[in-house]
Write a protein that holds these residues in place. Sequence first.
Motif, PDB file in Angstrom:
ATOM      1  N   VAL A   1      18.544  69.036  97.679  1.00 38.14           N
ATOM      2  CA  VAL A   1      17.397  69.949  97.606  1.00 38.14           C
ATOM      3  C   VAL A   1      16.089  69.157  97.672  1.00 38.14           C
ATOM      4  CG1 VAL A   1      16.148  71.551  96.069  1.00 38.14           C
ATOM      5  CG2 VAL A   1      18.627  71.794  96.415  1.00 38.14           C
ATOM      6  N   ILE A   2      16.028  68.031  97.001  1.00 36.02           N
ATOM      7  CA  ILE A   2      14.820  67.191  97.046  1.00 36.02           C
ATOM      8  C   ILE A   2      14.572  66.708  98.473  1.00 36.02           C
ATOM      9  CG2 ILE A   2      13.856  64.961  96.309  1.00 36.02           C
ATOM     10  CD1 ILE A   2      15.185  65.536  93.535  1.00 36.02           C
ATOM     11  N   ALA A   3      15.619  66.280  99.156  1.00 32.56           N
ATOM     12  CA  ALA A   3      15.472  65.827 100.546  1.00 32.56           C
ATOM     13  C   ALA A   3      15.009  66.979 101.439  1.00 32.56           C
ATOM     14  CB  ALA A   3      16.788  65.250 101.053  1.00 32.56           C
ATOM     15  N   ARG A   4      15.586  68.158 101.232  1.00 37.34           N
ATOM     16  CA  ARG A   4      15.193  69.328 102.030  1.00 37.34           C
ATOM     17  C   ARG A   4      13.748  69.706 101.741  1.00 37.34           C
ATOM     18  NH1 ARG A   4      14.804  71.938 106.402  1.00 37.34           N
ATOM     19  NH2 ARG A   4      14.957  74.191 106.255  1.00 37.34           N
ATOM     20  N   ARG A   5      13.343  69.607 100.487  1.00 37.61           N
ATOM     21  CA  ARG A   5      11.960  69.919 100.132  1.00 37.61           C
ATOM     22  C   ARG A   5      11.001  68.966 100.832  1.00 37.61           C
ATOM     23  NH1 ARG A   5      10.318  70.142  93.917  1.00 37.61           N
ATOM     24  NH2 ARG A   5      10.624  67.916  94.146  1.00 37.61           N
ATOM     25  N   ALA A   6      11.366  67.688 100.925  1.00 34.22           N
ATOM     26  CA  ALA A   6      10.526  66.711 101.621  1.00 34.22           C
ATOM     27  C   ALA A   6      10.402  67.084 103.102  1.00 34.22           C
ATOM     28  CB  ALA A   6      11.094  65.305 101.459  1.00 34.22           C
ATOM     29  N   GLU A   7      11.512  67.512 103.709  1.00 36.67           N
ATOM     30  CA  GLU A   7      11.471  67.956 105.105  1.00 36.67           C
ATOM     31  C   GLU A   7      10.546  69.164 105.254  1.00 36.67           C
ATOM     32  OE1 GLU A   7      15.459  68.876 106.283  1.00 36.67           O
ATOM     33  OE2 GLU A   7      16.160  66.817 106.012  1.00 36.67           O
ATOM     34  N   LEU A   8      10.660  70.112 104.348  1.00 40.85           N
ATOM     35  CA  LEU A   8       9.818  71.301 104.407  1.00 40.85           C
ATOM     36  C   LEU A   8       8.347  70.972 104.166  1.00 40.85           C
ATOM     37  CD1 LEU A   8      12.108  73.878 102.565  1.00 40.85           C
ATOM     38  CD2 LEU A   8      11.545  73.825 105.006  1.00 40.85           C
ATOM     39  N   ASP A   9       8.075  70.013 103.270  1.00 44.07           N
ATOM     40  CA  ASP A   9       6.692  69.586 103.049  1.00 44.07           C
ATOM     41  C   ASP A   9       6.099  69.001 104.324  1.00 44.07           C
ATOM     42  OD1 ASP A   9       6.683  70.431 100.413  1.00 44.07           O
ATOM     43  OD2 ASP A   9       7.067  68.430  99.576  1.00 44.07           O
TER      44      ASP A   9
END
Length: 139
Positions: free
Chosen positions: A107-115
């Motif tokens: 989820v943290i990695a996905r959040r970074a992608e979304l950011d």
Amino acid sequence: MPATDTLDPVRALDEPTLSIAEVVERTGVSHDTLRYYEKEGLLAPPRDTGGRRRYREADVSRVVFITRMRSSEMPIRVIQRYVALVAEGPTTEPERLAIMEAHRDAVIARRAELDGALAVIEMKIEMYGGALGATGSCG
């Protein structure tokens, strides 16, 4: 608890239950989704003597948990594994922790992608807003 369990009418008075419609209203999850979760072994609400599903607070909490995990892109097979581990008892807590830690990292990695994607969107909005503001065009 197997889906075929029937609530003891006397015990049911001790533990409030909800109908499927009430769970739908409380959680925003559709009837079909609740039945799907049951079919996949993620949820096993007991049934009353008339065969109707009766959801307890623990069932509603599980629906909320599953919904949050699905919205964070946890695969159904991982949720199934997690639910199976919960059913096995406290000795499985280390494996459950590992599942949650791995998912948190995803989820943290996905959040970074979304950011990163959001930064590009914001840049484009600023660029278009600046160009439209300079020409006075509204579009």
